[in-house]
Motif scaffolding. Structure first.
Motif, PDB file in Angstrom:
ATOM      1  N   HIS A 190       0.999  -1.294  -0.044  1.00 29.90           N
ATOM      2  CA  HIS A 190       0.047  -0.087   0.043  1.00 29.90           C
ATOM      3  C   HIS A 190       0.859   1.319  -0.077  1.00 29.90           C
ATOM      4  N   TRP A 191       0.503   2.277  -0.794  1.00 29.52           N
ATOM      5  CA  TRP A 191       1.382   3.405  -1.050  1.00 29.52           C
ATOM      6  C   TRP A 191       1.522   4.264   0.160  1.00 29.52           C
ATOM      7  N   ILE A 192       0.442   4.452   0.876  1.00 28.47           N
ATOM      8  CA  ILE A 192       0.532   5.140   2.336  1.00 28.47           C
ATOM      9  C   ILE A 192       1.661   4.421   3.283  1.00 28.47           C
ATOM     10  N   ALA A 193       1.530   3.123   3.471  1.00 19.28           N
ATOM     11  CA  ALA A 193       2.301   2.574   4.109  1.00 19.28           C
ATOM     12  C   ALA A 193       3.817   2.520   3.785  1.00 19.28           C
ATOM     13  N   SER A 194       4.162   2.147   2.518  1.00 15.40           N
ATOM     14  CA  SER A 194       5.474   2.628   2.042  1.00 15.40           C
ATOM     15  C   SER A 194       5.957   4.170   2.207  1.00 15.40           C
ATOM     16  N   ALA A 195       5.129   5.136   2.054  1.00 17.34           N
ATOM     17  CA  ALA A 195       5.292   6.566   2.613  1.00 17.34           C
ATOM     18  C   ALA A 195       5.834   6.702   3.912  1.00 17.34           C
ATOM     19  N   VAL A 196       5.016   5.987   4.849  1.00 15.25           N
ATOM     20  CA  VAL A 196       5.384   5.850   6.246  1.00 15.25           C
ATOM     21  C   VAL A 196       6.782   5.378   6.497  1.00 15.25           C
ATOM     22  N   GLY A 197       7.148   4.086   6.004  1.00 19.23           N
ATOM     23  CA  GLY A 197       8.099   3.663   6.141  1.00 19.23           C
ATOM     24  C   GLY A 197       9.364   4.623   5.809  1.00 19.23           C
ATOM     25  N   MET A 198       9.327   4.969   4.680  1.00 18.48           N
ATOM     26  CA  MET A 198      10.423   6.081   4.252  1.00 18.48           C
ATOM     27  C   MET A 198      10.465   7.350   5.164  1.00 18.48           C
ATOM     28  N   ALA A 199       9.297   7.739   5.706  1.00 15.65           N
ATOM     29  CA  ALA A 199       9.242   9.017   6.707  1.00 15.65           C
ATOM     30  C   ALA A 199      10.102   8.363   7.945  1.00 15.65           C
ATOM     31  N   ILE A 200      10.067   7.171   8.092  1.00 19.71           N
ATOM     32  CA  ILE A 200      10.784   6.816   9.447  1.00 19.71           C
ATOM     33  C   ILE A 200      12.227   6.807   9.110  1.00 19.71           C
ATOM     34  N   LEU A 201      12.512   6.124   8.005  1.00 20.49           N
ATOM     35  CA  LEU A 201      13.921   6.397   7.531  1.00 20.49           C
ATOM     36  C   LEU A 201      14.514   7.708   7.518  1.00 20.49           C
ATOM     37  N   GLU A 202      13.659   8.602   6.968  1.00 24.45           N
ATOM     38  CA  GLU A 202      13.958  10.088   7.175  1.00 24.45           C
ATOM     39  C   GLU A 202      14.305  10.399   8.412  1.00 24.45           C
ATOM     40  N   LYS A 203      13.406  10.106   9.354  1.00 21.76           N
ATOM     41  CA  LYS A 203      13.536  10.560  10.793  1.00 21.76           C
ATOM     42  C   LYS A 203      14.615   9.898  11.653  1.00 21.76           C
ATOM     43  N   GLY A 204      15.497   9.200  10.809  1.00 22.05           N
ATOM     44  CA  GLY A 204      16.810   8.672  11.588  1.00 22.05           C
ATOM     45  C   GLY A 204      16.409   7.282  11.915  1.00 22.05           C
ATOM     46  N   GLY A 205      15.307   6.624  11.783  1.00 22.32           N
ATOM     47  CA  GLY A 205      15.238   5.120  11.989  1.00 22.32           C
ATOM     48  C   GLY A 205      15.816   4.301  11.117  1.00 22.32           C
ATOM     49  N   ASN A 206      15.928   3.003  11.477  1.00 19.98           N
ATOM     50  CA  ASN A 206      16.589   2.142  10.490  1.00 19.98           C
ATOM     51  C   ASN A 206      15.593   1.252   9.805  1.00 19.98           C
ATOM     52  N   ALA A 207      15.869   0.136   9.022  1.00 21.97           N
ATOM     53  CA  ALA A 207      15.070  -0.680   8.405  1.00 21.97           C
ATOM     54  C   ALA A 207      13.976  -1.216   9.218  1.00 21.97           C
ATOM     55  N   PHE A 208      14.662  -1.828  10.685  1.00 24.24           N
ATOM     56  CA  PHE A 208      13.533  -2.299  11.799  1.00 24.24           C
ATOM     57  C   PHE A 208      12.448  -1.646  12.167  1.00 24.24           C
ATOM     58  N   ASP A 209      12.835  -0.319  12.455  1.00 20.66           N
ATOM     59  CA  ASP A 209      11.816   1.013  12.857  1.00 20.66           C
ATOM     60  C   ASP A 209      10.853   1.086  11.591  1.00 20.66           C
ATOM     61  N   ALA A 210      11.735   1.251  10.293  1.00 21.42           N
ATOM     62  CA  ALA A 210      10.630   1.449   9.218  1.00 21.42           C
ATOM     63  C   ALA A 210       9.751   0.289   8.975  1.00 21.42           C
ATOM     64  N   ALA A 211       9.912  -0.923   9.134  1.00 18.37           N
ATOM     65  CA  ALA A 211       9.073  -1.969   8.759  1.00 18.37           C
ATOM     66  C   ALA A 211       8.054  -2.246   9.778  1.00 18.37           C
ATOM     67  N   ALA A 212       8.397  -1.891  10.865  1.00 19.99           N
ATOM     68  CA  ALA A 212       7.323  -2.067  11.903  1.00 19.99           C
ATOM     69  C   ALA A 212       6.272  -0.986  11.781  1.00 19.99           C
ATOM     70  N   ALA A 213       6.586   0.325  11.431  1.00 28.27           N
ATOM     71  CA  ALA A 213       5.917   1.214  11.434  1.00 28.27           C
ATOM     72  C   ALA A 213       5.013   1.004  10.119  1.00 28.27           C
ATOM     73  N   THR A 214       5.530   0.508   8.848  1.00 28.63           N
ATOM     74  CA  THR A 214       4.849   0.074   7.773  1.00 28.63           C
ATOM     75  C   THR A 214       3.818  -0.888   8.116  1.00 28.63           C
ATOM     76  N   GLY A 215       4.302  -1.805   8.914  1.00 24.43           N
ATOM     77  CA  GLY A 215       3.573  -2.969   9.302  1.00 24.43           C
ATOM     78  C   GLY A 215       2.177  -2.751  10.075  1.00 24.43           C
ATOM     79  N   PHE A 216       2.162  -1.550  10.928  1.00 23.65           N
ATOM     80  CA  PHE A 216       1.261  -1.140  12.202  1.00 23.65           C
ATOM     81  C   PHE A 216       0.211  -0.224  10.923  1.00 23.65           C
ATOM     82  N   VAL A 217       0.821   0.443   9.958  1.00 25.68           N
ATOM     83  CA  VAL A 217       0.025   1.084   9.043  1.00 25.68           C
ATOM     84  C   VAL A 217      -1.078   0.133   7.947  1.00 25.68           C
ATOM     85  N   LEU A 218      -0.249  -0.942   7.770  1.00 24.15           N
ATOM     86  CA  LEU A 218      -0.888  -1.833   6.938  1.00 24.15           C
ATOM     87  C   LEU A 218      -2.256  -2.417   7.638  1.00 24.15           C
TER      88      LEU A 218
END
Length: 595
Positions: free
Chosen positions: A21-49
């Protein structure tokens, strides 16, 4: 020379996120931009999905993850697959008059594992505070997200059933008595309140890890567990059996659960090493299929030609036949994986791949398992065959009333890599728990109500799921994360993608855009567990010549519309650090993002 693709292959060096889902992907990218790593981004993406694709997964579902932690230089599996409750015995379910576990309702529930899987990954590998990871899901649940047309259609189709049989789901998904309109903003304020309360309670603790541990306690031993236990105790509803049943999940089941970390199963193929889950998932079938395809000449086949389709389908028929008779939770049953993935075993099995389509289900017989194979085949024969399709609903032209799955791939600038396939707890699973805004899962339907088999129901046992994320290493270096929703079809579509990437000069998007196919020759993992011998479904974009040749070889062919099969996503990290990502155009939901 470049060929047309439906969208560009995403290229960058900072990070890439791709999901269904495009929104979830955008959220994951925003987490990376915030300084998070792939694990933070994947979890945030998962909760939005869970919020934006509620027909495919939810907070009460399950989660397998395969991840590469660059700091530890290790590929591992995080198992967020909850087991059967302590009271889930064959005798108990047989006493209800059941021959198969229904595909929905209260008896189909196992312990929800996804939340603990995400928390375990965040605690040990993440960087950001818990609130940063959950805040996007809270935002979309509270303020609204555009309701996917497929979700709106699913809810409308279930409206009368919800109103009559599952009133709490009716109140959640048809607020005011009306189904949501396609693309209209939809809110789930109760779910937002649940996550906000969990984060607030967790923040009473000092320190990131302590807060994550407090969140785990909230879900499995605190107010969420209390609401789940009370709801299960008081709720009796109609399920897929046509009768009314109560569930058996209780607070002690939740309190005793914890996600685990495991070593992956691997197989080497043409300079690559593919990592998958153990046999509590279906992941080993992809590894066995690769072993079967060695020596068939698949590397020389046109990736959109009849030889390719035929060889892959026939190899999958053999690998999935072995899945049916051998796979189960290895903590409970002896799964002879060393033999099933061995060169000698597959050299013999490969001889069964002929020039014509096979219609028989042909598992191999591993010494010491003869009686098990014979008994399992008798049960499969008793389940019968279907003339009308035994699919999961990823394909756009099929039923919109059954649940499915989502997928996430993330790679960050440090080289951390996550492939996750969350599922279960979809809105069709069971009634919404009104105090929480989400429902439980229906994963117990994977169990059989017959004693002494790899997939026999037993307390504390993990169901044999279809969830199967992938990571592949090239010359020992983690390079590729990929996966798809799709039930029994997941490893079939992933196998085609992987072979096309390994043996052809294609980028990720080119490989994903190529026509897809699968077989339902073997029993489905979902109720009512039927199969279609010799069947292959192919997208019509293969063309008349390929389709005609497959028919000539005897395949029972079903032609699906172009862009209607599969929801693959993939991310890649080249040796020089260049990152790539792609997502399927099918269903017009998945999206890849990166820079």
């Amino acid at each position: 020379m470049t060929s047309f693709t439906t969208r560009p292959e995403i290229l960058g060096t900072f990070g890439v996120v791709t999901s269904t889902h495009w929104i979830a992907s955008a959220v994951g990218m925003a987490i990376l931009e915030k300084g998070g790593n792939a694990f933070d981004a994947a979890a945030a993406t998962g909760f939005v999905l869970q919020v934006v694709e509620p027909h495919l997964n939810g907070p009460g579902g399950d989660l397998p993850v395969i991840c590469y932690d660059a700091a530890g230089d290790k590929v591992e599996v995080i198992c967020g697959q909850g087991p059967a409750p302590a009271a889930a015995t064959i005798a108990r379910y047989r006493a209800e008059g059941l021959g198969l576990i229904p595909g929905d309702g209260m008896l189909a529930t196992v312990i929800p594992g996804a939340f603990d899987g995400w928390m375990l990954m965040l605690r040990d590998r993440g960087r950001l505070p818990l609130r940063d990871v959950l805040e996007p899901a809270i935002h979309y649940a509270r303020n609204g997200h555009p309701m996917l047309p497929r979700v709106a259609a699913t809810i409308e189709g279930l409206g009368d059933f919800f109103e009559k049989e599952w009133p709490t789901s009716h109140a959640t998904w048809l607020p005011g008595g009306a189904a949501p309109a396609a693309n209209a903003l939809f809110r789930n304020p109760v779910l937002a309140d649940t996550w906000e309360r969990l984060v607030t309670e967790a923040e009473a603790k000092s320190g990131r890890e302590a807060q994550i541990e407090a969140a785990r306690d909230c879900f499995y031993r605190g107010f969420i567990a209390e609401a789940i236990e009370a709801f299960v105790a008081r709720t009796e509803v109609t399920d897929g059996s046509g009768a009314r049943h109560k569930g058996v999940l209780c607070g002690e089941d939740l309190a005793s659960y914890a996600a685990t970390v495991e070593a992956p199963l691997t197989h080497d193929y043409h300079g690559w090493t593919v990592a998958k889950t153990g046999p509590w998932g279906q992941g080993p079938v992809l590894l066995q299929a690769l072993a079967l395809l060695e020596g068939t000449g698949i590397e020389h086949a046109d990736p959109v030609g009849a030889d390719f389709v035929h060889l892959v389908a026939e190899a999958m028929k053999l690998a999935y036949a072995d899945r049916e008779v051998y796979y189960g939770d290895p903590a409970f049953v002896d799964v002879p994986l060393e033999t099933l993935l061995s060169r000698a075993y597959n050299d013999e099995r490969r001889k069964l791949i002929g020039a014509a389509a096979s219609f028989d289900l042909r598992p191999g017989v591993v010494p010491g398992h003869e009686a098990q194979v014979e008994r399992m085949m008798r049960i499969i024969d008793g389940l019968g065959v279907s003339e009308t399709g035994v699919y999961e609903p990823t394909m756009a032209h099929l039923s919109e009333k059954r649940g499915d799955t989502v997928h996430i791939d993330v790679i960050d600038r440090w080289g951390n890599m996550v492939s996750a396939t969350p599922s279960g707890g979809w809105l069709q699973s069971s009634p919404v728990i009104p105090e929480l805004g989400f429902c439980l899962n229906s994963r117990a339907q994977m169990f059989l109500l017959d004693d002494g088999l790899p997939t026999s129901l037993a307390p504390g046992k993990r169901p044999r799921t279809t969830l199967t994320p992938s990571i592949a290493l090239r010359d020992g270096r983690p390079e590729l994360a990929f996966g798809t929703p799709g039930g029994d079809q997941q490893d079939q579509w992933q196998l085609s993608l992987f072979l096309r990437l390994v043996h052809n000069d294609l980028n990720l998007q080119q490989a994903i855009d190529q026509p897809l196919f699968h077989t339902t020759h073997f029993p489905a993992s979902f109720f009512p567990r039927q199969r279609q011998p010799g069947h292959i479904m192919v997208e019509e974009s293969f063309g008349e010549a390929v389709i005609g040749e497959l028919r000539r070889r005897g395949h029972s062919l079903e032609v699906a519309p172009t862009w209607s099969i599969g929801r693959l996503t993939a991310a890649r990290r080249d040796a020089d650090g260049l990152l790539r990502a792609a997502a399927t155009p099918r269903l017009m939901q998945a999206y890849a993002i990166g820079r």
